[in-house]
Design a protein around this motif. Structure first.
Motif, PDB file in Angstrom:
ATOM      1  N   LEU A   1       4.806  -7.022  -1.866  1.00 36.74           N
ATOM      2  CA  LEU A   1       3.251  -7.405  -2.246  1.00 36.74           C
ATOM      3  C   LEU A   1       3.044  -8.399  -3.195  1.00 36.74           C
ATOM      4  CD1 LEU A   1       0.452  -5.614  -1.469  1.00 36.74           C
ATOM      5  CD2 LEU A   1       0.556  -4.863  -3.831  1.00 36.74           C
ATOM      6  N   PHE A   2       4.092  -8.649  -4.163  1.00 33.65           N
ATOM      7  CA  PHE A   2       3.983  -9.746  -5.171  1.00 33.65           C
ATOM      8  C   PHE A   2       4.749 -11.121  -4.750  1.00 33.65           C
ATOM      9  CE2 PHE A   2       3.585  -5.555  -7.552  1.00 33.65           C
ATOM     10  CZ  PHE A   2       2.443  -5.689  -7.611  1.00 33.65           C
TER      11      PHE A   2
ATOM     12  N   GLN B   1      -8.935  -7.793  -1.685  1.00 33.53           N
ATOM     13  CA  GLN B   1      -8.497  -6.754  -2.609  1.00 33.53           C
ATOM     14  C   GLN B   1      -9.476  -5.392  -2.146  1.00 33.53           C
ATOM     15  OE1 GLN B   1      -5.368  -7.245  -5.041  1.00 33.53           O
ATOM     16  NE2 GLN B   1      -6.431  -8.856  -6.122  1.00 33.53           N
TER      17      GLN B   1
ATOM     18  N   TRP C   1       2.527  -1.910  -9.794  1.00 30.28           N
ATOM     19  CA  TRP C   1       2.586  -2.521 -10.970  1.00 30.28           C
ATOM     20  C   TRP C   1       2.973  -1.581 -12.132  1.00 30.28           C
ATOM     21  CZ3 TRP C   1       0.727  -2.757 -15.936  1.00 30.28           C
ATOM     22  CH2 TRP C   1       0.958  -3.998 -16.590  1.00 30.28           C
TER      23      TRP C   1
ATOM     24  N   ARG D   1      -4.631 -12.487  -5.362  1.00 26.15           N
ATOM     25  CA  ARG D   1      -3.444 -12.036  -5.043  1.00 26.15           C
ATOM     26  C   ARG D   1      -2.370 -12.445  -6.003  1.00 26.15           C
ATOM     27  NH1 ARG D   1      -2.286  -8.502  -0.368  1.00 26.15           N
ATOM     28  NH2 ARG D   1      -4.407  -8.284   0.599  1.00 26.15           N
TER      29      ARG D   1
ATOM     30  N   ASP E   1       8.390  -5.953  -5.518  1.00 28.58           N
ATOM     31  CA  ASP E   1       7.827  -5.667  -4.098  1.00 28.58           C
ATOM     32  C   ASP E   1       7.529  -6.685  -3.228  1.00 28.58           C
ATOM     33  OD1 ASP E   1       7.078  -2.706  -2.712  1.00 28.58           O
ATOM     34  OD2 ASP E   1       5.523  -4.469  -2.239  1.00 28.58           O
TER      35      ASP E   1
ATOM     36  N   GLU F   1      -2.828   0.516  -4.143  1.00 31.99           N
ATOM     37  CA  GLU F   1      -1.253   0.214  -3.983  1.00 31.99           C
ATOM     38  C   GLU F   1      -0.832  -0.729  -4.955  1.00 31.99           C
ATOM     39  OE1 GLU F   1       0.929   1.557  -2.537  1.00 31.99           O
ATOM     40  OE2 GLU F   1       2.392   0.384  -1.676  1.00 31.99           O
ATOM     41  N   ARG F   2      -1.359  -1.948  -5.120  1.00 29.71           N
ATOM     42  CA  ARG F   2      -1.010  -2.856  -6.209  1.00 29.71           C
ATOM     43  C   ARG F   2      -0.845  -2.198  -7.574  1.00 29.71           C
ATOM     44  NH1 ARG F   2      -3.328  -8.639  -7.756  1.00 29.71           N
ATOM     45  NH2 ARG F   2      -3.885  -8.287  -9.878  1.00 29.71           N
ATOM     46  N   ASP F   3      -1.799  -1.480  -7.957  1.00 29.35           N
ATOM     47  CA  ASP F   3      -1.754  -0.787  -9.237  1.00 29.35           C
ATOM     48  C   ASP F   3      -0.720  -0.067  -9.336  1.00 29.35           C
ATOM     49  OD1 ASP F   3      -4.069  -2.306  -9.999  1.00 29.35           O
ATOM     50  OD2 ASP F   3      -5.475  -0.583  -9.881  1.00 29.35           O
TER      51      ASP F   3
ATOM     52  N   VAL G   1      -5.787  -1.537  -1.092  1.00 33.66           N
ATOM     53  CA  VAL G   1      -5.250  -2.707  -1.551  1.00 33.66           C
ATOM     54  C   VAL G   1      -4.784  -2.606  -2.965  1.00 33.66           C
ATOM     55  CG1 VAL G   1      -4.616  -5.262  -1.157  1.00 33.66           C
ATOM     56  CG2 VAL G   1      -5.806  -3.906   0.695  1.00 33.66           C
ATOM     57  N   LEU G   2      -5.957  -2.526  -3.741  1.00 34.17           N
ATOM     58  CA  LEU G   2      -6.022  -2.537  -5.253  1.00 34.17           C
ATOM     59  C   LEU G   2      -5.270  -1.422  -5.742  1.00 34.17           C
ATOM     60  CD1 LEU G   2      -6.633  -4.605  -7.403  1.00 34.17           C
ATOM     61  CD2 LEU G   2      -8.834  -3.209  -7.669  1.00 34.17           C
TER      62      LEU G   2
ATOM     63  N   VAL H   1      -1.429 -12.181 -11.272  1.00 35.91           N
ATOM     64  CA  VAL H   1      -0.617 -10.850 -11.613  1.00 35.91           C
ATOM     65  C   VAL H   1      -0.094 -10.747 -12.903  1.00 35.91           C
ATOM     66  CG1 VAL H   1       1.120  -9.004 -10.680  1.00 35.91           C
ATOM     67  CG2 VAL H   1      -0.077 -10.362  -8.843  1.00 35.91           C
TER      68      VAL H   1
END
Ligand code: FMN
Length: 201
Positions: A72-73, A51, A63, A106, A70, A58-60, A55-56, A109
């Motif tokens: 990503l999850f 991450q 979320w 990953r 998405d 985009e994840r945040d 990457v982090l 979550v």
């Protein structure tokens, strides 16, 4: 059909003794449970990136926008929905290989694999009733003098509590690189324990 998730973190691929033990377990398990489908996730083939900041970020972003569907999850949903989980990982540097840590980061979550109740207490959201870690070790880390150094199984067991997975099982072949021991005999003994475990898991 009940999904069984097989997380394969055996970096040496078909050369891996851990993978050999895991395949033996899964073969016995599949024969006993022909109605259950096994989904394999080969972590080395997937080349998951750590991450890194982007990457982090985009994840945040996803979320916070509530976009938990998405892609990503996807890995996190697959883990959360599995009926049982088998993880195969060799013992590296008193732990498991980094590729498995990347995967665990990953799938950890909030609101998918774990969450918080109204009182702010953490609660697990995974469906799996049990998770089995299959490993092989160069030394023997099951002994009173050495078990405190073992960090891989202990970490996974703690994560099971966080994910709400009630049962943690460990199948370990110890001492495979000890020149005083017969590695093949140790592996076969572990395979016999795998057969017994396949009936209970
Ligand atoms: C990078 C690396 C680190 C290792 N670290 C340890 C260790 O800390 N303690 C130990 O007892 N064995 C260690 N070993 C030995 C492996 O645990 C052992 O050979 C195991 O059976 C390898 O599994 P595999 O055949 O599935 O790859 C290490 C092996 C490698 C390649």
């Amino acid at each position: 059909m009940e999904p069984i998730l097989f997380v394969n973190a055996c970096v040496r691929g078909e050369q891996s003794r851990t993978l050999r033990l895991a395949r033996h377990f899964l073969k016995t398990y599949a024969a006993l449970h022909p109605d259950e489908e096994i989904y394999e996730r080969d972590l080395c083939a997937r080349r998951l990136e750590p991450q890194y900041p982007e990457v982090l970020a985009e994840r945040d972003r996803l979320w916070e926008a509530g976009k938990l569907s998405d892609p990503l999850f996807d890995e996190a949903h697959r883990f959360a929905e599995a009926h049982k989980i088998v993880v195969a990982a060799p013992f590296w540097d008193l732990n498991y290989p980094a590729i498995l840590k990347i995967y665990l980061e990953r799938i950890s979550v909030c609101d998918i694999t774990f969450g918080y109740d109204d009182a702010g207490r953490m609660k697990g959201l995974c469906q799996a009733g049990g998770l089995l870690l299959i490993t092989t070790r160069g030394g023997d880390f099951s002994l009173p003098g050495s078990s405190w150094m073992e960090m891989g199984a202990r970490h996974l067991e703690a994560l099971c509590a966080m994910y709400g997975i009630g049962r943690f099982h460990l199948l370990a072949a110890e001492g495979l690189d000890d020149i005083n021991l017969d590695a093949e005999a140790l592996l076969h003994a572990a395979m016999e324990r795998a057969d017994a475990l396949a009936c209970q898991f």
